[in-house]
Motif scaffolding. Structure first.
Motif, mmCIF file in Angstrom:
data_model
loop_
_atom_site.group_PDB
_atom_site.id
_atom_site.type_symbol
_atom_site.label_atom_id
_atom_site.label_comp_id
_atom_site.label_asym_id
_atom_site.label_seq_id
_atom_site.Cartn_x
_atom_site.Cartn_y
_atom_site.Cartn_z
ATOM 1 N N TYR A 1 4.267 11.864 5.059
ATOM 2 C CA TYR A 1 5.033 11.763 3.824
ATOM 3 C C TYR A 1 5.731 13.095 3.576
ATOM 4 C CZ TYR A 1 2.028 7.753 2.966
ATOM 5 O OH TYR A 1 1.353 6.569 3.082
ATOM 6 N N ALA A 2 7.018 13.048 3.356
ATOM 7 C CA ALA A 2 7.764 14.273 3.091
ATOM 8 C C ALA A 2 7.677 14.661 1.623
ATOM 9 C CB ALA A 2 9.218 14.099 3.507
ATOM 10 N N GLN A 3 7.384 13.692 0.763
ATOM 11 C CA GLN A 3 7.318 13.969 -0.667
ATOM 12 C C GLN A 3 6.413 12.951 -1.352
ATOM 13 O OE1 GLN A 3 11.323 13.678 -1.977
ATOM 14 N NE2 GLN A 3 11.505 11.519 -1.603
ATOM 15 N N PHE A 4 6.182 13.178 -2.627
ATOM 16 C CA PHE A 4 5.363 12.277 -3.419
ATOM 17 C C PHE A 4 5.968 10.878 -3.419
ATOM 18 C CE2 PHE A 4 4.573 10.261 -7.553
ATOM 19 C CZ PHE A 4 3.201 10.158 -7.487
ATOM 20 N N ASN A 5 5.155 9.867 -3.279
ATOM 21 C CA ASN A 5 5.609 8.485 -3.295
ATOM 22 C C ASN A 5 5.823 8.045 -4.740
ATOM 23 O OD1 ASN A 5 5.917 5.719 -3.178
ATOM 24 N ND2 ASN A 5 4.257 5.389 -1.727
ATOM 25 N N PRO A 6 7.068 7.850 -5.167
ATOM 26 C CA PRO A 6 7.327 7.502 -6.567
ATOM 27 C C PRO A 6 6.807 6.125 -6.965
ATOM 28 C CG PRO A 6 9.344 7.361 -5.285
ATOM 29 C CD PRO A 6 8.283 7.943 -4.377
ATOM 30 N N LYS A 7 6.481 5.273 -5.992
ATOM 31 C CA LYS A 7 5.940 3.955 -6.309
ATOM 32 C C LYS A 7 4.467 4.021 -6.697
ATOM 33 C CE LYS A 7 7.394 2.472 -2.371
ATOM 34 N NZ LYS A 7 7.550 1.686 -1.152
ATOM 35 N N ARG A 8 3.824 5.161 -6.464
ATOM 36 C CA ARG A 8 2.398 5.308 -6.729
ATOM 37 C C ARG A 8 2.201 5.775 -8.168
ATOM 38 N NH1 ARG A 8 -0.987 8.035 -1.977
ATOM 39 N NH2 ARG A 8 -0.439 6.147 -0.899
ATOM 40 N N LYS A 9 2.015 4.824 -9.074
ATOM 41 C CA LYS A 9 1.843 5.138 -10.495
ATOM 42 C C LYS A 9 0.603 4.441 -11.030
ATOM 43 C CE LYS A 9 6.797 5.184 -11.231
ATOM 44 N NZ LYS A 9 7.908 4.404 -11.738
ATOM 45 N N LEU A 10 -0.072 5.104 -11.968
ATOM 46 C CA LEU A 10 -1.210 4.495 -12.650
ATOM 47 C C LEU A 10 -0.706 3.620 -13.795
ATOM 48 C CD1 LEU A 10 -3.703 7.479 -12.967
ATOM 49 C CD2 LEU A 10 -3.795 5.588 -11.353
ATOM 50 N N LEU A 11 -1.528 2.672 -14.181
ATOM 51 C CA LEU A 11 -1.237 1.917 -15.393
ATOM 52 C C LEU A 11 -1.200 2.894 -16.566
ATOM 53 C CD1 LEU A 11 -3.644 -1.166 -15.234
ATOM 54 C CD2 LEU A 11 -1.209 -1.132 -14.727
ATOM 55 N N THR A 12 -0.366 2.611 -17.530
ATOM 56 C CA THR A 12 -0.393 3.416 -18.749
ATOM 57 C C THR A 12 -1.645 3.020 -19.525
ATOM 58 O OG1 THR A 12 0.820 1.799 -20.064
ATOM 59 C CG2 THR A 12 2.139 3.449 -18.853
ATOM 60 N N PRO A 13 -2.136 3.863 -20.436
ATOM 61 C CA PRO A 13 -3.318 3.498 -21.220
ATOM 62 C C PRO A 13 -3.146 2.165 -21.963
ATOM 63 C CG PRO A 13 -2.900 5.827 -21.449
ATOM 64 C CD PRO A 13 -1.730 5.249 -20.690
ATOM 65 N N SER A 14 -1.955 1.888 -22.484
ATOM 66 C CA SER A 14 -1.760 0.618 -23.196
ATOM 67 C C SER A 14 -1.798 -0.568 -22.232
ATOM 68 C CB SER A 14 -0.449 0.629 -23.992
ATOM 69 O OG SER A 14 0.652 0.840 -23.132
ATOM 70 N N GLU A 15 -1.274 -0.408 -21.008
ATOM 71 C CA GLU A 15 -1.345 -1.487 -20.011
ATOM 72 C C GLU A 15 -2.799 -1.728 -19.597
ATOM 73 O OE1 GLU A 15 2.840 -1.036 -17.558
ATOM 74 O OE2 GLU A 15 1.245 0.412 -17.174
ATOM 75 N N ALA A 16 -3.564 -0.643 -19.411
ATOM 76 C CA ALA A 16 -4.968 -0.771 -19.021
ATOM 77 C C ALA A 16 -5.770 -1.447 -20.126
ATOM 78 C CB ALA A 16 -5.559 0.600 -18.701
ATOM 79 N N GLU A 17 -5.442 -1.155 -21.383
ATOM 80 C CA GLU A 17 -6.143 -1.758 -22.518
ATOM 81 C C GLU A 17 -5.942 -3.269 -22.538
ATOM 82 O OE1 GLU A 17 -5.852 -1.374 -27.285
ATOM 83 O OE2 GLU A 17 -5.856 0.508 -26.151
ATOM 84 N N VAL A 18 -4.731 -3.713 -22.213
ATOM 85 C CA VAL A 18 -4.430 -5.151 -22.177
ATOM 86 C C VAL A 18 -5.223 -5.830 -21.064
ATOM 87 C CG1 VAL A 18 -2.599 -6.826 -21.680
ATOM 88 C CG2 VAL A 18 -2.139 -4.885 -23.189
ATOM 89 N N ARG A 19 -5.458 -5.118 -19.957
ATOM 90 C CA ARG A 19 -6.115 -5.712 -18.783
ATOM 91 C C ARG A 19 -7.596 -5.366 -18.692
ATOM 92 N NH1 ARG A 19 -2.429 -4.323 -13.802
ATOM 93 N NH2 ARG A 19 -4.141 -5.393 -12.796
ATOM 94 N N VAL A 20 -8.190 -4.869 -19.775
ATOM 95 C CA VAL A 20 -9.570 -4.382 -19.726
ATOM 96 C C VAL A 20 -10.553 -5.456 -19.249
ATOM 97 C CG1 VAL A 20 -10.166 -4.796 -22.163
ATOM 98 C CG2 VAL A 20 -11.285 -2.963 -20.904
ATOM 99 N N ALA A 21 -10.425 -6.685 -19.703
ATOM 100 C CA ALA A 21 -11.362 -7.740 -19.272
ATOM 101 C C ALA A 21 -11.230 -8.010 -17.778
ATOM 102 C CB ALA A 21 -11.114 -9.017 -20.077
ATOM 103 N N GLU A 22 -10.003 -8.072 -17.292
ATOM 104 C CA GLU A 22 -9.755 -8.302 -15.863
ATOM 105 C C GLU A 22 -10.336 -7.155 -15.033
ATOM 106 O OE1 GLU A 22 -5.930 -8.106 -12.831
ATOM 107 O OE2 GLU A 22 -5.580 -8.143 -14.995
ATOM 108 N N LEU A 23 -10.143 -5.923 -15.494
ATOM 109 C CA LEU A 23 -10.644 -4.767 -14.759
ATOM 110 C C LEU A 23 -12.168 -4.710 -14.763
ATOM 111 C CD1 LEU A 23 -8.007 -2.119 -15.910
ATOM 112 C CD2 LEU A 23 -8.189 -3.193 -13.649
ATOM 113 N N GLN A 24 -12.804 -5.162 -15.843
ATOM 114 C CA GLN A 24 -14.275 -5.215 -15.896
ATOM 115 C C GLN A 24 -14.808 -6.190 -14.834
ATOM 116 O OE1 GLN A 24 -16.369 -3.355 -17.695
ATOM 117 N NE2 GLN A 24 -14.700 -2.273 -18.696
ATOM 118 N N VAL A 25 -14.136 -7.336 -14.710
ATOM 119 C CA VAL A 25 -14.554 -8.329 -13.702
ATOM 120 C C VAL A 25 -14.392 -7.747 -12.302
ATOM 121 C CG1 VAL A 25 -13.989 -10.577 -12.688
ATOM 122 C CG2 VAL A 25 -14.110 -10.329 -15.167
ATOM 123 N N LEU A 26 -13.257 -7.111 -12.048
ATOM 124 C CA LEU A 26 -13.041 -6.515 -10.727
ATOM 125 C C LEU A 26 -14.073 -5.421 -10.451
ATOM 126 C CD1 LEU A 26 -9.138 -6.261 -10.521
ATOM 127 C CD2 LEU A 26 -10.636 -7.907 -9.384
#
Length: 106
Positions: free
Chosen positions: A11-36
């Motif tokens: 990799y010559a540079q940081f991969n711009p496609k590699r992003k974390l969920l925002t805190p608000s997105e993670a909050e919406v998916r909390v039940a799904e993430l608990q199951v995973l």
């Protein structure tokens, strides 16, 4: 004098496609993430381990040079790796890209 082939940087540079969920997105998916998190397992990859610890891995006989090693993080027990993986899922520390039902990165 023998000419050795030059290794191409992966990799010559940081991969711009590699992003974390925002805190608000993670909050919406909390039940799904608990199951995973409850279903998550860690297997490891022998190409990324010099010291396989208790992962049950056999280091490759001809490892690729330049492959990054997970040993730097000093995690040599599978139970510890799984606990960290599950904690990352529970806390929403996952990428916004999916591979099927699983986040691409945790």
């Amino acid at each position: 004098m023998s000419a050795l082939p030059m290794m191409k940087r992966r990799y010559a540079q940081f991969n711009p496609k590699r992003k974390l969920l925002t805190p608000s997105e993670a909050e919406v998916r909390v039940a799904e993430l608990q199951v995973l998190a409850s279903r998550a397992r860690y297997g490891g990859n022998p190409e990324h381990k010099r010291n396989p610890g208790d992962f049950g891995l056999v280091p490759p006989s001809d490892p690729r040079q330049g492959k990054s090693l997970c040993d730097v993080a000093r995690i040599f027990k599978r139970t510890e790796a799984e606990a960290l993986l599950r904690a990352g899922l529970r806390k929403g520390l996952v990428s916004d890209r999916m591979d099927g039902e699983w986040p691409k990165n945790v």
